[in-house]
Design an enzyme around this catalytic site. Structure first.
Site, PDB file in Angstrom:
ATOM      1  N   TYR A 108       0.824  -1.213   0.000  1.00  0.00           N
ATOM      2  CA  TYR A 108       0.000   0.000   0.000  1.00  0.00           C
ATOM      3  C   TYR A 108       0.854   1.257   0.000  1.00  0.00           C
ATOM      4  O   TYR A 108       1.861   1.333   0.700  1.00  0.00           O
ATOM      5  CB  TYR A 108      -0.853   0.048   1.274  1.00  0.00           C
ATOM      6  CG  TYR A 108      -1.873  -1.046   1.425  1.00  0.00           C
ATOM      7  CD1 TYR A 108      -2.864  -1.249   0.476  1.00  0.00           C
ATOM      8  CD2 TYR A 108      -1.867  -1.860   2.558  1.00  0.00           C
ATOM      9  CE1 TYR A 108      -3.820  -2.238   0.649  1.00  0.00           C
ATOM     10  CE2 TYR A 108      -2.815  -2.848   2.741  1.00  0.00           C
ATOM     11  CZ  TYR A 108      -3.786  -3.035   1.781  1.00  0.00           C
ATOM     12  OH  TYR A 108      -4.728  -4.020   1.962  1.00  0.00           O
ATOM     13  N   TYR A 109       0.398   2.265  -0.730  1.00  0.00           N
ATOM     14  CA  TYR A 109       0.986   3.612  -0.665  1.00  0.00           C
ATOM     15  C   TYR A 109      -0.190   4.539  -0.382  1.00  0.00           C
ATOM     16  O   TYR A 109      -0.741   5.163  -1.288  1.00  0.00           O
ATOM     17  CB  TYR A 109       1.709   3.944  -1.975  1.00  0.00           C
ATOM     18  CG  TYR A 109       2.881   3.010  -2.186  1.00  0.00           C
ATOM     19  CD1 TYR A 109       4.160   3.369  -1.774  1.00  0.00           C
ATOM     20  CD2 TYR A 109       2.682   1.733  -2.715  1.00  0.00           C
ATOM     21  CE1 TYR A 109       5.222   2.475  -1.910  1.00  0.00           C
ATOM     22  CE2 TYR A 109       3.734   0.839  -2.839  1.00  0.00           C
ATOM     23  CZ  TYR A 109       4.996   1.214  -2.442  1.00  0.00           C
ATOM     24  OH  TYR A 109       6.040   0.330  -2.555  1.00  0.00           O
ATOM     25  N   ARG A 110      -0.604   4.533   0.874  1.00  0.00           N
ATOM     26  CA  ARG A 110      -1.865   5.212   1.202  1.00  0.00           C
ATOM     27  C   ARG A 110      -1.771   6.072   2.460  1.00  0.00           C
ATOM     28  O   ARG A 110      -2.760   6.690   2.831  1.00  0.00           O
ATOM     29  CB  ARG A 110      -2.986   4.171   1.317  1.00  0.00           C
ATOM     30  CG  ARG A 110      -2.831   3.195   2.457  1.00  0.00           C
ATOM     31  CD  ARG A 110      -3.678   1.945   2.299  1.00  0.00           C
ATOM     32  NE  ARG A 110      -5.105   2.159   2.228  1.00  0.00           N
ATOM     33  CZ  ARG A 110      -6.009   1.164   2.129  1.00  0.00           C
ATOM     34  NH1 ARG A 110      -5.601  -0.111   2.096  1.00  0.00           N
ATOM     35  NH2 ARG A 110      -7.278   1.421   2.057  1.00  0.00           N
ATOM     36  N   GLY A 231     -13.764 -20.406   3.277  1.00  0.00           N
ATOM     37  CA  GLY A 231     -12.803 -20.715   2.216  1.00  0.00           C
ATOM     38  C   GLY A 231     -13.284 -21.874   1.355  1.00  0.00           C
ATOM     39  O   GLY A 231     -14.431 -21.887   0.877  1.00  0.00           O
ATOM     40  N   ALA A 260     -12.153 -11.673  -3.349  1.00  0.00           N
ATOM     41  CA  ALA A 260     -13.135 -12.763  -3.226  1.00  0.00           C
ATOM     42  C   ALA A 260     -14.131 -12.484  -2.093  1.00  0.00           C
ATOM     43  O   ALA A 260     -15.322 -12.786  -2.210  1.00  0.00           O
ATOM     44  CB  ALA A 260     -12.420 -14.088  -2.993  1.00  0.00           C
ATOM     45  N   ASP A 262     -15.141  -9.569  -1.052  1.00  0.00           N
ATOM     46  CA  ASP A 262     -16.084  -8.526  -1.490  1.00  0.00           C
ATOM     47  C   ASP A 262     -17.118  -9.119  -2.443  1.00  0.00           C
ATOM     48  O   ASP A 262     -18.287  -8.728  -2.436  1.00  0.00           O
ATOM     49  CB  ASP A 262     -15.338  -7.382  -2.188  1.00  0.00           C
ATOM     50  CG  ASP A 262     -14.234  -6.821  -1.313  1.00  0.00           C
ATOM     51  OD1 ASP A 262     -14.401  -6.829  -0.081  1.00  0.00           O
ATOM     52  OD2 ASP A 262     -13.196  -6.403  -1.853  1.00  0.00           O
TER      53      ASP A 262
HETATM   54  O1  KDG Z   1     -10.923  -6.840  -0.624  1.00  0.00           O
HETATM   55  C1  KDG Z   1     -10.147  -6.391  -1.708  1.00  0.00           C
HETATM   56  C2  KDG Z   1      -9.454  -5.164  -1.260  1.00  0.00           C
HETATM   57  O2  KDG Z   1      -8.507  -5.545  -0.293  1.00  0.00           O
HETATM   58  C3  KDG Z   1      -8.737  -4.424  -2.347  1.00  0.00           C
HETATM   59  O3  KDG Z   1      -9.601  -4.074  -3.406  1.00  0.00           O
HETATM   60  C4  KDG Z   1      -7.991  -3.221  -1.882  1.00  0.00           C
HETATM   61  O4  KDG Z   1      -9.430  -2.075  -0.392  1.00  0.00           O
HETATM   62  C5  KDG Z   1      -8.404  -2.650  -0.573  1.00  0.00           C
HETATM   63  C6  KDG Z   1      -7.519  -2.836   0.578  1.00  0.00           C
HETATM   64  O5  KDG Z   1      -7.519  -1.972   1.444  1.00  0.00           O
HETATM   65  O6  KDG Z   1      -6.824  -3.839   0.637  1.00  0.00           O
END
Ligand code: KDG
Length: 330
Positions: A108-110, A231, A260, A262
């Protein structure tokens, strides 16, 4: 007059996802594809494809990536008219690293992104206008104390207004400490009607228990329905009246497991929303099984496509598979 009605509102951080074009390891791959990601917007897209009216709310930078989030979502039929742009912080990006085995790793780059600056004061009642249901996940509260407080505020406000609320813990260990994650996620469960953990998340929250004991423990916290993802074992749903198991769908070509959960949420909610009035009194077994069955199908379909939401089916495709309706392909 404008019709403001939507079946579902989701709140979350949507990002731009870069994945290696050849599905190779991140450090060696010279080519990347660019797409949209974000658990809550994935659910909004999934539900929209299944014929529900959806709205996504969240904060984006005033940058081209923010524009791309909006055009992609609106292209998928999601209402983005309440999205907020931030002139001082960017839209986040993330990279997906395909491994030879197992789940892809994500980077992540958030930090400091527009979405991570969400605070309770910014929560706008108008986001819920005309809506029947709110869907949130544990990712938004993981972005910071103020985003957790904002998520809580929106959930409380939705309940006051009579919306039903679903909550997917979506544990992302890279975003926060285990202690804060556990405490915060547990504190949000009483604010939802539908809780949808995976079995590993249930263990993270409550320790090792029998599957049935998880159902009972989560129902005791307040939700009217608990849908647990198991799963490769399918899923199980719990209400005060019943527990129902749904078998998994075979996955012929496992390509990308991200998204998956979501997909499962979209499939589940697409059925549950047709039974909104029954949720508080305990949904019947038949409807619960239908919801889990469709959720399992969507979860399995999502893993067979590259991308976080691209593999989500339309209602016609779902009917084709579940009811054996033949489609003309050429
Ligand atoms: O559930 C899928 C998400 O993990 C992906 O689309 C990116 O929202 C995201 C995250 O924070 O990981």
């Amino acid at each position: 007059m404008q019709d403001n009605r939507v079946d579902v509102v989701t709140l979350g951080e949507s990002m731009i996802l870069f994945q290696s074009y050849n599905q190779g390891a991140l450090q060696y791959e010279p080519l990347f594809t660019k797409s949209l990601a974000g658990a809550e917007s994935n659910v909004a897209i999934g539900l929209s494809r299944l014929g529900k009216k959806t709205r996504w709310v969240g904060r984006l930078g005033s940058d081209p990536f923010g524009d791309l989030v909006l055009t992609t979502l609106s292209g998928q039929g999601v209402d983005v008219s309440h999205a907020v742009r931030d002139n001082e912080a960017p839209t986040a990006v993330y990279f997906k690293d395909f491994k030879r085995y197992g789940d892809p790793a994500v980077y992540y780059y958030r930090k400091g992104s527009a979405a991570s600056r969400l605070s309770p004061e910014m929560v706008d009642e108008a986001w819920l206008e005309g809506a029947g249901h709110l869907h949130v996940t544990g990712i938004t509260p993981a972005l910071g104390d103020h985003t957790a407080a904002a998520t809580r505020k929106l959930m409380e406000s939705a309940r006051e207004k009579g919306l039903t609320v679903s909550f997917d813990p979506n544990l992302r260990r890279k975003l926060w400490s285990e202690e804060t994650a556990r405490e915060t996620l547990l504190s949000l469960i009483p604010l939802c009607d539908i809780f949808m953990p995976g079995d590993e998340e249930a263990e993270f929250l409550l320790g090792k228990l029998e599957i049935e004991a998880y159902g009972e423990a989560f129902l005791n916290m307040g939700p009217k329905l608990v849908a647990m993802k198991l799963g490769a074992e399918g899923s199980i749903g719990f209400t005060e009246k019943a527990s129902v198991r749904a078998e998994p769908f075979a996955v012929d070509r496992l390509i990308d497991t991200v998204g998956a959960g979501d997909a499962f949420a979209s499939g589940l909610l697409s059925v549950l929303l047709d039974h909104r009035e029954e949720i508080s009194g305990g949904l019947g077994e038949e409807a619960l099984h239908e919801a889990l069955h469709r959720a399992n199908l969507l979860g399995s379909m999502a893993t067979q496509f590259k991308g976080d939401w691209e593999g989500l089916p339309t209602l016609a495709e779902v009917r084709g598979i579940l009811d054996g309706e033949k489609s003309v392909t050429r």
